[in-house]
Design an enzyme around this catalytic site. Structure first.
Site, mmCIF file in Angstrom:
data_model
loop_
_atom_site.group_PDB
_atom_site.id
_atom_site.type_symbol
_atom_site.label_atom_id
_atom_site.label_comp_id
_atom_site.label_asym_id
_atom_site.label_seq_id
_atom_site.Cartn_x
_atom_site.Cartn_y
_atom_site.Cartn_z
ATOM 1 C CG ASP A 143 -0.144 0.112 2.670
ATOM 2 O OD1 ASP A 143 0.390 -0.959 3.161
ATOM 3 O OD2 ASP A 143 0.069 1.251 3.002
ATOM 4 C CE1 TYR A 186 9.458 -2.223 1.046
ATOM 5 C CE2 TYR A 186 7.576 -0.971 1.369
ATOM 6 C CZ TYR A 186 8.241 -2.200 1.401
ATOM 7 O OH TYR A 186 7.381 -3.424 1.406
HETATM 8 N N1 LIG Z 1 6.346 -6.634 5.848
HETATM 9 C C1 LIG Z 1 5.386 -5.733 5.587
HETATM 10 O O1 LIG Z 1 4.697 -4.936 6.596
HETATM 11 C C2 LIG Z 1 4.797 -5.912 4.148
HETATM 12 C C3 LIG Z 1 3.787 -4.711 3.949
HETATM 13 C C4 LIG Z 1 3.543 -4.655 2.429
HETATM 14 C C5 LIG Z 1 3.931 -5.504 1.439
HETATM 15 N N2 LIG Z 1 5.077 -6.279 1.905
HETATM 16 C C6 LIG Z 1 5.736 -7.162 0.673
HETATM 17 O O2 LIG Z 1 5.615 -8.380 1.122
HETATM 18 C C7 LIG Z 1 6.546 -9.160 0.374
HETATM 19 C C8 LIG Z 1 7.211 -10.099 1.526
HETATM 20 O O3 LIG Z 1 7.561 -9.398 2.609
HETATM 21 P P1 LIG Z 1 7.928 -9.989 3.953
HETATM 22 O O4 LIG Z 1 6.948 -9.374 5.041
HETATM 23 O O5 LIG Z 1 7.825 -11.430 4.071
HETATM 24 O O6 LIG Z 1 9.380 -9.392 4.213
HETATM 25 P P2 LIG Z 1 10.598 -10.075 4.840
HETATM 26 O O7 LIG Z 1 10.081 -10.960 6.182
HETATM 27 O O8 LIG Z 1 11.477 -9.020 5.374
HETATM 28 O O9 LIG Z 1 11.262 -10.987 4.005
HETATM 29 C C9 LIG Z 1 11.881 -10.521 2.991
HETATM 30 C C10 LIG Z 1 13.039 -11.619 2.581
HETATM 31 O O10 LIG Z 1 13.800 -10.948 1.464
HETATM 32 C C11 LIG Z 1 14.987 -11.572 1.420
HETATM 33 N N3 LIG Z 1 15.918 -10.581 0.916
HETATM 34 C C12 LIG Z 1 16.456 -9.490 1.312
HETATM 35 N N4 LIG Z 1 17.303 -8.922 0.369
HETATM 36 C C13 LIG Z 1 17.507 -10.276 -0.571
HETATM 37 C C14 LIG Z 1 18.442 -10.713 -1.742
HETATM 38 N N5 LIG Z 1 19.173 -9.451 -1.983
HETATM 39 N N6 LIG Z 1 18.296 -11.669 -2.324
HETATM 40 C C15 LIG Z 1 17.296 -12.641 -1.910
HETATM 41 N N7 LIG Z 1 16.665 -12.317 -0.704
HETATM 42 C C16 LIG Z 1 16.636 -11.029 -0.191
HETATM 43 C C17 LIG Z 1 15.271 -11.458 3.067
HETATM 44 O O11 LIG Z 1 16.434 -12.203 3.383
HETATM 45 P P3 LIG Z 1 17.331 -11.879 4.942
HETATM 46 O O12 LIG Z 1 16.344 -11.518 5.856
HETATM 47 O O13 LIG Z 1 18.116 -12.673 4.898
HETATM 48 O O14 LIG Z 1 17.943 -10.392 4.255
HETATM 49 C C18 LIG Z 1 14.116 -11.947 3.653
HETATM 50 O O15 LIG Z 1 13.937 -13.238 3.729
HETATM 51 C C19 LIG Z 1 7.632 -8.104 0.023
HETATM 52 O O16 LIG Z 1 7.336 -7.935 -1.414
HETATM 53 C C20 LIG Z 1 7.279 -6.777 0.813
HETATM 54 O O17 LIG Z 1 7.730 -5.684 0.010
HETATM 55 C C21 LIG Z 1 5.465 -6.389 3.233
#
Ligand SMILES: NC(=O)c1ccc[n+]([C@@H]2O[C@H](COP(=O)([O-])OP(=O)(O)OC[C@H]3O[C@@H](n4cnc5c(N)ncnc54)[C@H](OP(=O)(O)O)[C@@H]3O)[C@@H](O)[C@H]2O)c1
Length: 303
Positions: A110, A133
């Site tokens: 969002d 971001y």
């Molecule tokens: N979290 C939120 O509140 C939120 C809200 C809206 C949308 N989203 C979207 O939802 C999706 C999933 O998010 P999430 O909450 O699961 O995030 P997350 O828990 O931060 O997971 C992101 C993953 O990406 C990995 N990552 C980071 N840099 C990388 C790289 N260079 N190569 C490969 N992997 C890499 C991280 O690994 P490391 O930990 O080892 O760095 C982590 O395992 C994302 O697209 C995010 O933008 C998230």
């Protein structure tokens, strides 16, 4: 069906490993990648050549990208790295998906919106991110669209999971140690469980793959969040009330609502994070649960 999952150890990636497993052969990678029968598979989204090689080696029917640069405040000072992971890498995956005729599933946010108004955002509302971001996530969406591959982009908000750190766990930790807390009360959204995101992803992937005749028409951006809305203050208050109702006495006595301006951060955040999920629900015949359902499940599992 062969599925390539990237970012397998993130909040959403972890749940996707479970939810996608019954759909077919699942090859799941984290940043470190792995050596397998096909050779070395690169899972690092900052290595664009490595990603191309990996997709060509695996030749998946579906690529699911759960990896992202998610450190919202840090992104303000690491713009290049955030852009590579959130924009360029999805662009590369999309081009490879197009060549293969594969689906690309990707997650966005969002934060592509400016947070104005009080209505839930629809997929066609104008985008105007407030921070780096959000801008990099938006560019990722645009590069996917430009590739003309078959794609599903799920925009979501306020993701939490049982695994790892999340707002509810942090608030509970503080509520056990302090008598007074201040929590932002002018940002509104819906806390979204990584388990819900993963389960809906699996339903939708199965649905598009099972209907090859119409599946290209299903390609698009979809908002994915539970029903209802709450502020961070309301979310924290709900967590404390549920915890007390389950018999735990917390130390916290006062939970003060504060405006965003009282808690400055490097990245600006939108006030209105509400997402309208009508398109997702009608196209795929799904019904989103209330946000409280998932949060109660998490709190029960934490006990
Ligand atoms: N979290 C939120 O509140 C939120 C809200 C809206 C949308 N989203 C979207 O939802 C999706 C999933 O998010 P999430 O909450 O699961 O995030 P997350 O828990 O931060 O997971 C992101 C993953 O990406 C990995 N990552 C980071 N840099 C990388 C790289 N260079 N190569 C490969 N992997 C890499 C991280 O690994 P490391 O930990 O080892 O760095 C982590 O395992 C994302 O697209 C995010 O933008 C998230």
């Amino acid at each position: 069906m062969r599925i390539l999952l990237l970012g397998k150890n993130g909040q959403v990636g972890w749940e996707l490993q479970r939810a996608l497993a019954p759909l077919g052969e699942l090859i799941a990678l984290d940043k470190a990648g792995e050596e397998g029968p096909l050779g070395f598979l690169c899972g690092d989204l900052s290595d664009l050549d490595g990603l191309v090689r990996t997709v060509r080696l695996v030749a998946p029917d579906v690529i699911v990208n759960a990896a992202a640069y998610t450190a919202v405040d840090k992104a303000e000072s690491e713009q290049e790295q955030a852009r590579r992971i959130n924009a360029e890498a999805p662009g590369v995956l999309a081009r490879e998906a197009k060549t293969l005729g594969a689906w690309l599933v990707h997650y966005s946010t969002d934060y592509v919106f400016d947070g104005s108004g009080h209505l839930p955002w629809t997929e066609t509302d104008p985008v105007a991110p407030l921070n780096v971001y959000g801008a990099t996530k938006l560019e990722g969406e645009q590069l996917i669209l430009q590739s003309a591959c078959k794609y599903l982009i799920f925009r979501t908000s306020w993701v939490y999971a049982m695994r790892g750190v999340n707002f509810a766990k942090t608030m509970l930790h503080l509520a056990r140690e302090r008598t007074a807390l201040s929590v932002i009360n002018d940002q509104t959204g819906a806390p979204t469980g990584a388990d819900l995101l993963a389960d809906v992803t699996a339903h939708v992937v199965r649905s598009v793959v099972a209907r090859p005749g119409v599946s290209r028409e299903l390609s698009g951006i979809y908002h994915l969040a539970p029903k209802g809305e709450v502020t961070w203050w309301g979310y924290a208050s709900f967590v404390f009330a549920q915890t007390r109702a389950a018999g735990e006495s917390l130390m916290v006595e006062t939970v003060s609502p504060i405006p965003t301006t009282a808690y400055p951060t490097p990245a600006r955040r939108p006030h209105n994070s509400r997402l309208n999920t009508g398109k997702l629900e009608s196209v795929f015949a799904l019904r989103m649960p209330e946000w409280q359902d998932g949060v109660c499940r998490m709190l029960t599992e934490l006990r």
